[in-house]
Scaffold this motif. Sequence first.
Motif, PDB file in Angstrom:
ATOM      1  N   GLY A 118       0.759  -1.316  -0.113  1.00 27.53           N
ATOM      2  CA  GLY A 118       0.033  -0.073  -0.078  1.00 27.53           C
ATOM      3  C   GLY A 118       0.762   1.170   0.104  1.00 27.53           C
ATOM      4  O   GLY A 118       0.248   2.356  -0.551  1.00 27.53           O
ATOM      5  N   HIS A 119       1.942   1.106   0.429  1.00 28.46           N
ATOM      6  CA  HIS A 119       2.926   2.469   0.612  1.00 28.46           C
ATOM      7  C   HIS A 119       3.299   2.683  -0.802  1.00 28.46           C
ATOM      8  O   HIS A 119       3.937   3.863  -0.939  1.00 28.46           O
ATOM      9  N   GLY A 120       3.547   2.014  -1.855  1.00 30.59           N
ATOM     10  CA  GLY A 120       3.540   2.322  -3.320  1.00 30.59           C
ATOM     11  C   GLY A 120       2.902   3.576  -3.700  1.00 30.59           C
ATOM     12  O   GLY A 120       3.478   4.384  -4.331  1.00 30.59           O
ATOM     13  N   GLU A 121       1.707   3.236  -3.557  1.00 25.66           N
ATOM     14  CA  GLU A 121       0.742   4.535  -3.512  1.00 25.66           C
ATOM     15  C   GLU A 121       0.865   5.666  -2.553  1.00 25.66           C
ATOM     16  O   GLU A 121       0.761   6.893  -2.930  1.00 25.66           O
ATOM     17  N   TYR A 122       0.846   5.091  -1.435  1.00 23.03           N
ATOM     18  CA  TYR A 122       1.008   6.320  -0.322  1.00 23.03           C
ATOM     19  C   TYR A 122       1.943   7.255  -0.736  1.00 23.03           C
ATOM     20  O   TYR A 122       1.955   8.349  -0.642  1.00 23.03           O
ATOM     21  N   LEU A 123       3.181   6.624  -0.899  1.00 26.83           N
ATOM     22  CA  LEU A 123       4.439   7.575  -1.136  1.00 26.83           C
ATOM     23  C   LEU A 123       4.382   8.292  -2.502  1.00 26.83           C
ATOM     24  O   LEU A 123       4.802   9.400  -2.415  1.00 26.83           O
ATOM     25  N   VAL A 142      -3.834  14.085   0.953  1.00 26.70           N
ATOM     26  CA  VAL A 142      -4.730  13.852   1.806  1.00 26.70           C
ATOM     27  C   VAL A 142      -5.123  12.220   2.066  1.00 26.70           C
ATOM     28  O   VAL A 142      -5.130  11.372   1.003  1.00 26.70           O
ATOM     29  N   ARG A 143      -4.924  11.844   3.325  1.00 21.08           N
ATOM     30  CA  ARG A 143      -5.108  10.446   3.526  1.00 21.08           C
ATOM     31  C   ARG A 143      -6.489   9.844   3.320  1.00 21.08           C
ATOM     32  O   ARG A 143      -7.509  10.685   3.353  1.00 21.08           O
ATOM     33  N   PRO A 144      -6.883   8.663   2.622  1.00 17.04           N
ATOM     34  CA  PRO A 144      -8.218   8.249   2.403  1.00 17.04           C
ATOM     35  C   PRO A 144      -9.040   8.276   3.520  1.00 17.04           C
ATOM     36  O   PRO A 144     -10.326   8.562   3.671  1.00 17.04           O
ATOM     37  N   ASP A 145      -8.631   8.008   5.131  1.00 18.11           N
ATOM     38  CA  ASP A 145      -9.608   8.288   6.135  1.00 18.11           C
ATOM     39  C   ASP A 145      -9.686   9.648   6.298  1.00 18.11           C
ATOM     40  O   ASP A 145     -11.026   9.867   6.877  1.00 18.11           O
ATOM     41  N   GLU A 146      -8.972  10.542   5.912  1.00 20.39           N
ATOM     42  CA  GLU A 146      -9.363  11.852   6.279  1.00 20.39           C
ATOM     43  C   GLU A 146      -9.978  12.426   5.556  1.00 20.39           C
ATOM     44  O   GLU A 146     -11.198  13.286   5.827  1.00 20.39           O
ATOM     45  N   THR A 154     -10.955  -7.888   4.467  1.00 19.65           N
ATOM     46  CA  THR A 154      -9.517  -8.340   4.882  1.00 19.65           C
ATOM     47  C   THR A 154      -8.427  -7.599   4.530  1.00 19.65           C
ATOM     48  O   THR A 154      -8.729  -6.620   3.937  1.00 19.65           O
ATOM     49  N   PRO A 155      -7.307  -7.627   4.957  1.00 18.41           N
ATOM     50  CA  PRO A 155      -6.178  -6.721   5.027  1.00 18.41           C
ATOM     51  C   PRO A 155      -5.756  -6.521   3.474  1.00 18.41           C
ATOM     52  O   PRO A 155      -5.388  -5.468   3.100  1.00 18.41           O
ATOM     53  N   ARG A 156      -5.852  -7.378   2.612  1.00 16.27           N
ATOM     54  CA  ARG A 156      -5.330  -7.442   1.437  1.00 16.27           C
ATOM     55  C   ARG A 156      -6.663  -7.547   0.159  1.00 16.27           C
ATOM     56  O   ARG A 156      -6.627  -7.528  -1.056  1.00 16.27           O
ATOM     57  N   ALA A 157      -7.739  -7.286   0.692  1.00 15.06           N
ATOM     58  CA  ALA A 157      -9.113  -7.408  -0.265  1.00 15.06           C
ATOM     59  C   ALA A 157     -10.308  -6.597   0.656  1.00 15.06           C
ATOM     60  O   ALA A 157     -11.426  -7.097   0.889  1.00 15.06           O
ATOM     61  N   ALA A 158      -9.826  -5.426   1.156  1.00 10.96           N
ATOM     62  CA  ALA A 158     -10.970  -4.328   1.612  1.00 10.96           C
ATOM     63  C   ALA A 158     -12.064  -4.196   0.794  1.00 10.96           C
ATOM     64  O   ALA A 158     -12.042  -4.269  -0.362  1.00 10.96           O
ATOM     65  N   ILE A 159     -13.263  -3.918   1.601  1.00  9.21           N
ATOM     66  CA  ILE A 159     -14.322  -3.680   0.962  1.00  9.21           C
ATOM     67  C   ILE A 159     -15.017  -2.240   1.709  1.00  9.21           C
ATOM     68  O   ILE A 159     -14.802  -2.097   2.826  1.00  9.21           O
ATOM     69  N   ILE A 160     -15.210  -1.362   0.862  1.00  7.93           N
ATOM     70  CA  ILE A 160     -15.745   0.007   1.181  1.00  7.93           C
ATOM     71  C   ILE A 160     -16.965  -0.195   2.194  1.00  7.93           C
ATOM     72  O   ILE A 160     -17.939  -0.896   1.664  1.00  7.93           O
ATOM     73  N   ASN A 161     -17.041   0.376   3.155  1.00  5.73           N
ATOM     74  CA  ASN A 161     -18.326   0.433   4.136  1.00  5.73           C
ATOM     75  C   ASN A 161     -19.176   1.531   3.584  1.00  5.73           C
ATOM     76  O   ASN A 161     -18.902   2.659   3.712  1.00  5.73           O
ATOM     77  N   PHE A 184      -5.549   2.667  -3.945  1.00  2.00           N
ATOM     78  CA  PHE A 184      -5.174   1.198  -3.694  1.00  2.00           C
ATOM     79  C   PHE A 184      -4.996   0.978  -2.144  1.00  2.00           C
ATOM     80  O   PHE A 184      -5.816  -0.011  -1.782  1.00  2.00           O
ATOM     81  N   CYS A 185      -4.575   1.758  -1.160  1.00  2.56           N
ATOM     82  CA  CYS A 185      -4.580   1.623   0.219  1.00  2.56           C
ATOM     83  C   CYS A 185      -5.541   2.480   0.828  1.00  2.56           C
ATOM     84  O   CYS A 185      -6.174   3.325   0.360  1.00  2.56           O
ATOM     85  N   ALA A 186      -6.024   1.806   2.100  1.00  2.00           N
ATOM     86  CA  ALA A 186      -7.050   2.407   2.860  1.00  2.00           C
ATOM     87  C   ALA A 186      -6.509   2.117   4.291  1.00  2.00           C
ATOM     88  O   ALA A 186      -5.595   1.558   4.710  1.00  2.00           O
ATOM     89  N   PHE A 187      -7.554   2.489   5.329  1.00  3.33           N
ATOM     90  CA  PHE A 187      -7.126   2.205   6.674  1.00  3.33           C
ATOM     91  C   PHE A 187      -8.324   1.461   7.266  1.00  3.33           C
ATOM     92  O   PHE A 187      -9.505   1.859   6.820  1.00  3.33           O
TER      93      PHE A 187
END
Length: 454
Positions: A118-123, A142-146, A154-161, A184-187
């Motif tokens: 996930g840090h590939g996109e984050y960075l 801006v972080r996704p959670d912000e 799951t950690p490698r197959a997240a689903i949007i709430n 790609f990444c989220a929290f």
Amino acid sequence: MKVVKFGGSSLADGAQFEKVINIITSDEQRRVVVPSAPGKRFKGDIKVTDLLIAFADKTIAGADLSEIKKQIIERYTAILDYFEITDAPFVKTLTETLDQLARVHYPTFDYLYAAFTGHGEYLNAQLLTTVLNHLGYPAEFVRPDEIGIVVDGTPRAAIINPFCYPQMNNYKVSADKITVVPGFCAFDHDGAMVTFSRGGSDITGAILARGLQADLYENFTDVSAIYTVNPTIVPSPVEIQTMSFREMRELSYAGFSVFHDEAILPVIETNVKINVKNTNDPTAPGTMIVPTSAVDTQTITPITGIATDARFAAIYIHRYLLNKEVGFTLKVLQILAKHGVSYEHMPSGIDDMTIIFDKSLVTQAQIDQVCSEIEQTVHPNEISLIPEFALMMVVGEGMHSNPNTPTIILSALSQAEIGVSMINMGASEISLMLGIDTHKIDEATQIVYEQFFA
């Protein structure tokens, strides 16, 4: 307001970064940008995501990390060098982040891999923000959670709430700055970094387009349009100008790699249109993906696209009077669920059943366990594994008003002496799924293409 996503090939190096920045700044409506991690710069090159996977593997193995960290750092700093940026705090952040990744204790290996990849996109989002500001274009990371993105799964197959969308609607996109959100990444709810499935930057862009109520979601990649068929099978195929959401879903699932199949889901409810465009040819119109109501099914061709994929396998079960035994299918499904095997399709007759599954998602041990338990539980007269099973998906909203389309396809394949081991057509009448021998799948694709586009 437009949400704009750029794929890894669009951000592979400094020259590609420059093209991306020119695209962003050429339209003041492009206020939210979603970058992927840097992709391949040339044939044989390594994507940054794959470097991060290697970094994770070496961390788990307790191996020396100096060389792999050097390779990752050089991929990002080479882009800074291209823009002659010498004093960016990003370099220190990059080094510290990689060191921290290797030191953290993760609950499971899945969380570890999610954090590393996930840090590939984050960075890269931080890097793009740095370059934009350096060039005089105010931007903020801006972080996704912000912005309100909350995920389950799951950690490698997240689903949007889905409950996060009202919160995202309240987020005020800056009118003075370009908002850069990593794809790609989220929290998760505990603040741990997780990821969507591979290629999930498309999903992030779609979530933002819906949550921020964008007028358009632009998805920039390395092709000028979505083609009716894979260009490696049919040279110079016809470009698709307009297609529906459900056509894209069907084709993406069956092998179209231009757009992630899960990325359609967030925009369907709000009907945000998607424009797939080329970073290297941004003036080309690209392909518009729109609601079915926006497609004139009376004037379009019967077929919009043909997708094929040979990643499947199948378990064949034969038992006399299978159709009369109540609960037979339930027993088989329970065995699949017990061993974590999801099935894609299950065509059946009065005495037989075929379970088609994605073999890339299971291990040989799982397959062996499933076959053994089916044999012990339902006592079939015959059970066999078909290790290679190719699917062809022929898709088109126009099939509904052209009922002879399946006949044309099957007749053409029959004349070429290509057998069809499975036929499935949904009630929507926009897709025809065919099971084809893996050695004949390319020839079959060419034949079907010629019937409608030659």
